[in-house]
Design a protein around this motif. Structure first.
Motif, PDB file in Angstrom:
ATOM      1  N   ALA A 161       0.929  -1.190   0.135  1.00 51.44           N
ATOM      2  CA  ALA A 161       0.099   0.065  -0.023  1.00 51.44           C
ATOM      3  C   ALA A 161       0.958   1.167   0.042  1.00 51.44           C
ATOM      4  CB  ALA A 161      -1.098  -0.105   1.150  1.00 51.44           C
ATOM      5  N   PRO A 162       0.454   2.357  -0.927  1.00 50.40           N
ATOM      6  CA  PRO A 162       1.493   3.445  -0.951  1.00 50.40           C
ATOM      7  C   PRO A 162       1.199   4.503   0.411  1.00 50.40           C
ATOM      8  CG  PRO A 162      -0.426   3.549  -2.389  1.00 50.40           C
ATOM      9  CD  PRO A 162      -0.544   2.084  -1.991  1.00 50.40           C
ATOM     10  N   THR A 163       0.161   4.493   0.841  1.00 53.93           N
ATOM     11  CA  THR A 163      -0.309   5.559   1.814  1.00 53.93           C
ATOM     12  C   THR A 163      -0.396   4.886   2.988  1.00 53.93           C
ATOM     13  OG1 THR A 163      -2.356   5.827   1.201  1.00 53.93           O
ATOM     14  CG2 THR A 163      -0.477   7.385   0.143  1.00 53.93           C
ATOM     15  N   ALA A 164      -0.461   5.624   4.293  1.00 57.56           N
ATOM     16  CA  ALA A 164      -1.033   5.201   5.706  1.00 57.56           C
ATOM     17  C   ALA A 164      -2.414   5.178   5.629  1.00 57.56           C
ATOM     18  CB  ALA A 164      -0.290   6.152   6.829  1.00 57.56           C
ATOM     19  N   ALA A 165      -2.981   6.087   4.955  1.00 54.43           N
ATOM     20  CA  ALA A 165      -4.706   6.079   4.860  1.00 54.43           C
ATOM     21  C   ALA A 165      -5.004   4.885   4.178  1.00 54.43           C
ATOM     22  CB  ALA A 165      -5.024   7.320   4.226  1.00 54.43           C
ATOM     23  N   LEU A 166      -4.533   4.427   3.367  1.00 53.32           N
ATOM     24  CA  LEU A 166      -4.979   3.356   2.650  1.00 53.32           C
ATOM     25  C   LEU A 166      -4.624   2.015   3.385  1.00 53.32           C
ATOM     26  CD1 LEU A 166      -6.201   2.051  -0.065  1.00 53.32           C
ATOM     27  CD2 LEU A 166      -3.842   1.864  -1.045  1.00 53.32           C
ATOM     28  N   ASP A 167      -3.550   2.057   4.200  1.00 55.11           N
ATOM     29  CA  ASP A 167      -3.337   1.080   5.132  1.00 55.11           C
ATOM     30  C   ASP A 167      -4.530   0.818   6.236  1.00 55.11           C
ATOM     31  OD1 ASP A 167      -0.978   0.570   3.687  1.00 55.11           O
ATOM     32  OD2 ASP A 167       0.238   1.175   5.481  1.00 55.11           O
ATOM     33  N   ILE A 168      -4.951   1.802   6.602  1.00 59.64           N
ATOM     34  CA  ILE A 168      -6.025   1.907   7.631  1.00 59.64           C
ATOM     35  C   ILE A 168      -7.233   1.323   6.978  1.00 59.64           C
ATOM     36  CG2 ILE A 168      -7.482   3.280   9.170  1.00 59.64           C
ATOM     37  CD1 ILE A 168      -5.196   5.176   9.421  1.00 59.64           C
ATOM     38  N   LEU A 169      -7.647   1.696   5.719  1.00 59.88           N
ATOM     39  CA  LEU A 169      -8.905   1.391   4.991  1.00 59.88           C
ATOM     40  C   LEU A 169      -8.925  -0.294   4.612  1.00 59.88           C
ATOM     41  CD1 LEU A 169      -9.608   4.169   2.482  1.00 59.88           C
ATOM     42  CD2 LEU A 169     -10.594   3.572   4.686  1.00 59.88           C
ATOM     43  N   LEU A 170      -7.655  -0.869   4.393  1.00 58.58           N
ATOM     44  CA  LEU A 170      -7.306  -2.295   4.073  1.00 58.58           C
ATOM     45  C   LEU A 170      -7.346  -2.836   5.278  1.00 58.58           C
ATOM     46  CD1 LEU A 170      -4.514  -2.014   1.512  1.00 58.58           C
ATOM     47  CD2 LEU A 170      -6.847  -2.626   0.961  1.00 58.58           C
ATOM     48  N   VAL A 171      -6.772  -2.535   6.436  1.00 58.05           N
ATOM     49  CA  VAL A 171      -6.828  -3.343   7.806  1.00 58.05           C
ATOM     50  C   VAL A 171      -8.284  -3.343   8.242  1.00 58.05           C
ATOM     51  CG1 VAL A 171      -6.146  -3.365  10.100  1.00 58.05           C
ATOM     52  CG2 VAL A 171      -4.769  -3.041   8.291  1.00 58.05           C
ATOM     53  N   ALA A 172      -9.132  -2.252   8.202  1.00 55.97           N
ATOM     54  CA  ALA A 172     -10.532  -2.141   8.594  1.00 55.97           C
ATOM     55  C   ALA A 172     -11.388  -3.016   7.793  1.00 55.97           C
ATOM     56  CB  ALA A 172     -11.101  -0.681   8.523  1.00 55.97           C
ATOM     57  N   ALA A 173     -11.131  -3.063   6.417  1.00 54.47           N
ATOM     58  CA  ALA A 173     -12.033  -3.750   5.586  1.00 54.47           C
ATOM     59  C   ALA A 173     -11.841  -5.391   5.841  1.00 54.47           C
ATOM     60  CB  ALA A 173     -11.947  -3.487   4.056  1.00 54.47           C
ATOM     61  N   GLN A 174     -10.462  -5.531   5.766  1.00 44.79           N
ATOM     62  CA  GLN A 174     -10.035  -7.339   5.855  1.00 44.79           C
ATOM     63  C   GLN A 174     -10.564  -7.626   7.432  1.00 44.79           C
ATOM     64  OE1 GLN A 174      -8.874  -9.113   3.774  1.00 44.79           O
ATOM     65  NE2 GLN A 174      -9.189  -7.366   2.228  1.00 44.79           N
ATOM     66  N   ASN A 175     -10.404  -6.867   8.441  1.00 43.42           N
ATOM     67  CA  ASN A 175     -10.700  -6.985   9.539  1.00 43.42           C
ATOM     68  C   ASN A 175     -12.442  -7.433   9.833  1.00 43.42           C
ATOM     69  OD1 ASN A 175      -8.686  -7.104  12.142  1.00 43.42           O
ATOM     70  ND2 ASN A 175      -8.022  -5.914  10.791  1.00 43.42           N
ATOM     71  N   LEU A 176     -13.137  -6.624   9.130  1.00 41.17           N
ATOM     72  CA  LEU A 176     -14.459  -6.755   9.128  1.00 41.17           C
ATOM     73  C   LEU A 176     -14.930  -8.172   8.212  1.00 41.17           C
ATOM     74  CD1 LEU A 176     -15.779  -3.236   8.754  1.00 41.17           C
ATOM     75  CD2 LEU A 176     -16.048  -4.498  10.725  1.00 41.17           C
ATOM     76  N   ARG A 177     -14.160  -8.256   7.011  1.00 39.23           N
ATOM     77  CA  ARG A 177     -14.543  -9.520   6.423  1.00 39.23           C
ATOM     78  C   ARG A 177     -14.335 -10.930   7.252  1.00 39.23           C
ATOM     79  NH1 ARG A 177     -11.415 -11.200   0.558  1.00 39.23           N
ATOM     80  NH2 ARG A 177     -12.513 -12.974   0.388  1.00 39.23           N
ATOM     81  N   MET A 178     -13.133 -10.733   7.763  1.00 39.11           N
ATOM     82  CA  MET A 178     -12.875 -11.912   8.828  1.00 39.11           C
ATOM     83  C   MET A 178     -13.820 -12.106   9.753  1.00 39.11           C
ATOM     84  SD  MET A 178      -9.291 -12.275  10.974  1.00 39.11           S
ATOM     85  CE  MET A 178      -9.851 -10.861  11.987  1.00 39.11           C
ATOM     86  N   MET A 179     -14.225 -11.041  10.562  1.00 35.92           N
ATOM     87  CA  MET A 179     -15.328 -11.158  11.532  1.00 35.92           C
ATOM     88  C   MET A 179     -16.624 -11.901  11.031  1.00 35.92           C
ATOM     89  SD  MET A 179     -15.022  -7.619  13.535  1.00 35.92           S
ATOM     90  CE  MET A 179     -13.410  -7.145  14.306  1.00 35.92           C
TER      91      MET A 179
END
Length: 338
Positions: free
Chosen positions: A213-231
């Motif tokens: 991921a190129p930016t920290a903001a995109l990191d946060i979005l990716l982590v949130a989306a993947q964690n919600l998907r895992m839940m």
């Protein structure tokens, strides 16, 4: 005529000799009893967030605003349908049919959200009854938990074999604790391996995505989306019906569980385990950040598994963060020696 006999006394117990000393009772020593072991400490359910007992003005404000928006949308749609009827009856009936379809779809979505929230609440009740049955051997709590568990998995094709096995033991005389363990063996245990796969896969995916991921903001979005998907995947695995609001409520329960058990931050032992093995020295700084995000995702996944699992698991049998870390570290690419 028989001869008359005078009454006489007979002594059956032989008296002790006068010259033999009397022995006083003596305690027997040297016998040690091994303490009973029940396989670990008491089973506890995931802690719930303690809500304050005051009036919730924020909820009232949100409800009132939602009602105003819904009324405004309904008025706008009604006005739109009237305008179409003024132009042409065909356009009016078409607009009315589209509005009816939209209202039906909205009603189905609302009912599905309510059903999903009720199903999540049912899992909480099963956890409470199962923990009570395991800790106190309460037969009534065990029967309630098993009945609710059967109802939870009644429509699941992957649970039919376990339900048939449970039906074979309906007439058996079992203690409350044994009945819960039987239900856990046939209906829940085999799902733990799939939960491990879901959590490990999500952690590896987070590691790779946050690395590129190129930016920290995109990191946060990716982590949130993947964690919600895992839940959502974990909730569906253990019997939930994940929807939008139920997933958000599940995320809140997981965050509360992490906050109350002290598992949000990385511990010193964990950091020493990662740094001490030279992982961050062998990897680039960006991949090191991705690895830390993957470890945190694994921790969130373990908390979500504890919240979604209908029967609380013993501590000794739980999947640990260390085992997931080994998989995560083993998948990390190593730099070649010069």
């Amino acid at each position: 005529m028989s001869e008359h006999r005078n009454p006489r006394a007979f002594v059956f117990d032989k008296p002790e000799p006068e010259d033999e000393p009397r022995r006083n009772p003596r305690a027997i020593t040297g016998i040690a009893f091994e303490p009973e072991t029940d396989g670990g400490g008491p089973i506890v359910t995931p802690p719930a967030w303690s809500r304050p007992s005051r009036f919730r003005w924020g909820a009232l404000l949100a409800s009132a605003l939602f009602a105003l928006v819904a009324m405004g949308a309904g008025l706008s749609i009604s006005k739109l349908v009237e305008d179409f009827f003024a132009r042409s009856p065909i356009l009016g009936w078409t607009a009315l049919g589209a509005a009816a379809i939209a209202a039906s779809a909205a009603l189905v979505i609302i009912l599905r959200e309510i059903w999903a929230l009720a199903r999540l609440r049912r899992i909480e009740h099963i956890q409470a009854d199962a923990a009570r049955a395991i800790n106190t051997d309460d037969s009534a709590a065990a029967e309630r938990a098993v009945d609710k568990l059967k109802s939870l998995y009644a429509g699941r094709p992957d649970a039919q074999l376990g339900l048939r096995e449970m039906k074979r033991h309906e007439g058996d005389i079992l203690d409350g604790r044994d009945r819960i363990r039987l239900a856990e063996r046939h209906l829940v245990d085999w799902r733990d391996a799939e939960a491990h796969r879901i959590i490990a896969h999500a952690a590896r995916r987070i590691t790779l995505l946050t690395t590129v991921a190129p930016t920290a903001a995109l990191d946060i979005l990716l982590v949130a989306a993947q964690n919600l998907r895992m839940m959502r995947d974990l909730a569906a695995l253990y019997g939930g019906r994940p929807s939008t609001f139920s997933t958000l409520r599940l995320a809140r329960m997981v965050i509360s569980h992490l906050a109350l058990t002290g598992g949000i931050a990385l511990s010193d032992n964990l950091i020493q385990h990662v740094v001490g093995r030279g992982l961050l020295g062998r990897l680039s700084a960006r991949f090191g950040e991705g690895t830390v995000n993957g470890i945190l995702t694994a921790r969130v996944g373990l908390a979500a598994r504890d919240v979604c699992r209908p029967i609380p698991q013993e501590t000794a049998a739980k999947d640990t963060l260390g085992s997931l870390m080994k998989e995560l570290v083993s998948s990390a690419p190593r730099e070649k020696d010069n």
